[in-house]
Design a protein around this motif. Structure first.
Motif, short mmCIF file in Angstrom:
data_model
loop_
_atom_site.label_atom_id
_atom_site.label_comp_id
_atom_site.label_asym_id
_atom_site.label_seq_id
_atom_site.Cartn_x
_atom_site.Cartn_y
_atom_site.Cartn_z
N GLU A 88 -7.66 9.18 -10.39
CA GLU A 88 -6.58 9.90 -9.69
C GLU A 88 -5.86 8.96 -8.72
O GLU A 88 -4.63 8.98 -8.62
CB GLU A 88 -7.13 11.13 -8.99
CG GLU A 88 -7.53 12.22 -9.97
CD GLU A 88 -8.34 13.35 -9.34
OE1 GLU A 88 -8.72 13.25 -8.14
OE2 GLU A 88 -8.63 14.33 -10.07
N THR A 89 -6.62 8.13 -8.01
CA THR A 89 -6.02 7.16 -7.09
C THR A 89 -5.22 6.12 -7.86
O THR A 89 -4.09 5.78 -7.49
CB THR A 89 -7.09 6.49 -6.22
OG1 THR A 89 -7.73 7.49 -5.43
CG2 THR A 89 -6.48 5.43 -5.32
N GLY A 106 -9.43 -3.14 -6.74
CA GLY A 106 -10.54 -2.26 -7.07
C GLY A 106 -10.51 -1.01 -6.21
O GLY A 106 -10.30 -1.07 -5.01
N GLN A 107 -10.71 0.13 -6.85
CA GLN A 107 -10.67 1.42 -6.17
C GLN A 107 -12.03 2.11 -6.28
O GLN A 107 -12.68 2.04 -7.32
CB GLN A 107 -9.60 2.33 -6.79
CG GLN A 107 -8.20 1.75 -6.71
CD GLN A 107 -7.71 1.56 -5.29
OE1 GLN A 107 -7.85 2.46 -4.47
NE2 GLN A 107 -7.18 0.39 -5.00
N ILE A 108 -12.43 2.74 -5.18
CA ILE A 108 -13.63 3.57 -5.17
C ILE A 108 -13.19 4.96 -4.72
O ILE A 108 -12.06 5.14 -4.25
CB ILE A 108 -14.73 3.01 -4.25
CG1 ILE A 108 -14.27 2.96 -2.79
CG2 ILE A 108 -15.19 1.64 -4.74
CD1 ILE A 108 -15.37 2.58 -1.80
N ALA A 109 -14.09 5.94 -4.85
CA ALA A 109 -13.75 7.30 -4.45
C ALA A 109 -15.01 8.02 -3.99
O ALA A 109 -16.13 7.62 -4.32
CB ALA A 109 -13.10 8.06 -5.60
N GLU A 110 -14.80 9.10 -3.28
CA GLU A 110 -15.92 9.93 -2.83
C GLU A 110 -16.39 10.82 -3.96
O GLU A 110 -15.64 11.11 -4.89
CB GLU A 110 -15.49 10.78 -1.63
CG GLU A 110 -15.17 9.96 -0.41
CD GLU A 110 -14.77 10.82 0.78
OE1 GLU A 110 -14.57 12.04 0.61
OE2 GLU A 110 -14.67 10.27 1.88
N ALA A 157 -1.91 7.51 -8.85
CA ALA A 157 -0.95 7.57 -7.74
C ALA A 157 -0.38 6.19 -7.41
O ALA A 157 0.82 6.05 -7.16
CB ALA A 157 -1.62 8.18 -6.51
N LEU A 158 -1.23 5.16 -7.42
CA LEU A 158 -0.76 3.81 -7.13
C LEU A 158 0.21 3.31 -8.18
O LEU A 158 1.25 2.73 -7.87
CB LEU A 158 -1.95 2.85 -7.00
CG LEU A 158 -2.84 3.06 -5.79
CD1 LEU A 158 -4.15 2.29 -5.93
CD2 LEU A 158 -2.11 2.66 -4.51
N LEU A 159 -0.10 3.56 -9.45
CA LEU A 159 0.79 3.14 -10.53
C LEU A 159 2.10 3.91 -10.48
O LEU A 159 3.19 3.33 -10.65
CB LEU A 159 0.10 3.32 -11.88
CG LEU A 159 -1.09 2.40 -12.14
CD1 LEU A 159 -1.87 2.87 -13.37
CD2 LEU A 159 -0.64 0.96 -12.28
N LYS A 160 2.03 5.21 -10.24
CA LYS A 160 3.24 6.04 -10.17
C LYS A 160 4.19 5.55 -9.10
O LYS A 160 5.41 5.56 -9.28
CB LYS A 160 2.85 7.50 -9.92
CG LYS A 160 4.04 8.44 -9.91
CD LYS A 160 3.60 9.87 -9.70
CE LYS A 160 4.83 10.79 -9.68
NZ LYS A 160 4.45 12.17 -9.43
N ALA A 161 3.65 5.09 -7.98
CA ALA A 161 4.49 4.58 -6.89
C ALA A 161 5.29 3.35 -7.32
O ALA A 161 6.27 3.00 -6.67
CB ALA A 161 3.62 4.24 -5.68
N ASN A 213 0.89 -1.16 0.00
CA ASN A 213 0.00 0.00 0.00
C ASN A 213 0.93 1.21 0.00
O ASN A 213 1.37 1.65 1.07
CB ASN A 213 -0.89 0.00 1.24
CG ASN A 213 -1.80 -1.21 1.29
OD1 ASN A 213 -2.50 -1.49 0.32
ND2 ASN A 213 -1.78 -1.94 2.38
N PRO A 214 1.28 1.74 -1.18
CA PRO A 214 2.26 2.83 -1.25
C PRO A 214 1.85 4.03 -0.40
O PRO A 214 0.71 4.48 -0.44
CB PRO A 214 2.27 3.20 -2.73
CG PRO A 214 1.71 2.02 -3.44
CD PRO A 214 0.76 1.38 -2.49
N ALA A 215 2.79 4.54 0.37
CA ALA A 215 2.53 5.69 1.23
C ALA A 215 2.19 6.94 0.42
O ALA A 215 1.51 7.83 0.93
CB ALA A 215 3.75 5.95 2.12
N SER A 216 2.61 6.99 -0.84
CA SER A 216 2.38 8.17 -1.67
C SER A 216 0.99 8.18 -2.31
O SER A 216 0.66 9.11 -3.03
CB SER A 216 3.43 8.24 -2.77
OG SER A 216 3.38 7.06 -3.57
N ALA A 217 0.18 7.17 -2.03
CA ALA A 217 -1.17 7.09 -2.60
C ALA A 217 -2.19 7.01 -1.46
O ALA A 217 -1.83 6.68 -0.33
CB ALA A 217 -1.27 5.85 -3.49
N PRO A 218 -3.45 7.31 -1.76
CA PRO A 218 -4.48 7.15 -0.73
C PRO A 218 -4.46 5.74 -0.15
O PRO A 218 -4.27 4.77 -0.89
CB PRO A 218 -5.78 7.42 -1.48
CG PRO A 218 -5.38 8.29 -2.62
CD PRO A 218 -4.01 7.81 -3.02
#
Length: 128
Positions: free
Chosen positions: A55-56, A38-42, A59-63, A7-12
C-alpha cells in the motif's frame, strides 16, 4: 537527464530523516526511472506487514505518475525465508501483471526489530 529525490506528501513519511523514499531519474523524452527505498509496515503478521508495504509502495509510485504495473525490479528482505509463500500470496494480490525481475533474501533483522519484511522497487515510467 535530471535526478530528483523526495518524500511525497501524499504517501506515508519515512521513519528516519536520513534517507529519501524516491529517487527519480528523468530522461529527456519524459520517461523516468523511479528507485523506491525499502519500505516496512506495521502489523502483527507477515501478511499484514506485506499488505502495508505494498500500500505504501502504491502511494509512493502514484505520487510520481506510476503504479505497481510499472515495477521492473523488486527486492524483498524477509526475516524468515520459510514464510516466503505467505509473502508471495499477498504480493500476487498487488502485482497482477507480468512479474518483475526479483530477488528475495533472508535477513536476520531489519531496520526496526518488529519488521518481518522490507521491500524496495525500481519502476519505469513511460513518457507522457
Amino acid at each position: 537527464m535530471q535526478i530528483t529525490v523526495d518524500n511525497p506528501a501524499s504517501a506515508p513519511q519515512p521513519l528516519s530523516p536520513y534517507y529519501s523514499q524516491v529517487a527519480r531519474i528523468e530522461h529527456p523524452d519524459g520517461s523516468a526511472l523511479l528507485f523506491v527505498s525499502g519500505q516496512i509496515a506495521e502489523g502483527a503478521t507477515l501478511a499484514e506487514q506485506t499488505r502495508g508495504v505494498f500500500e505504501t509502495l502504491t502511494a509512493l509510485l502514484k505520487a510520481h505518475g506510476a503504479g505497481l504495473a510499472d515495477v521492473v525490479n523488486i527486492r524483498t528482505y524477509l526475516t524468515d525465508i520459510s514464510k516466503l509463500d505467505e509473502y508471495g500470496a499477498v504480493r500476487r494480490q498487488f502485482l497482477t501483471g507480468a512479474p518483475p525481475t526479483s530477488m528475495t533474501f533472508e535477513a536476520s533483522r531489519l531496520f526496526r526489530p518488529e519488521a518481518l519484511v522490507e521491500v524496495e522497487v525500481v519502476a519505469a515510467v513511460p513518457a507522457r
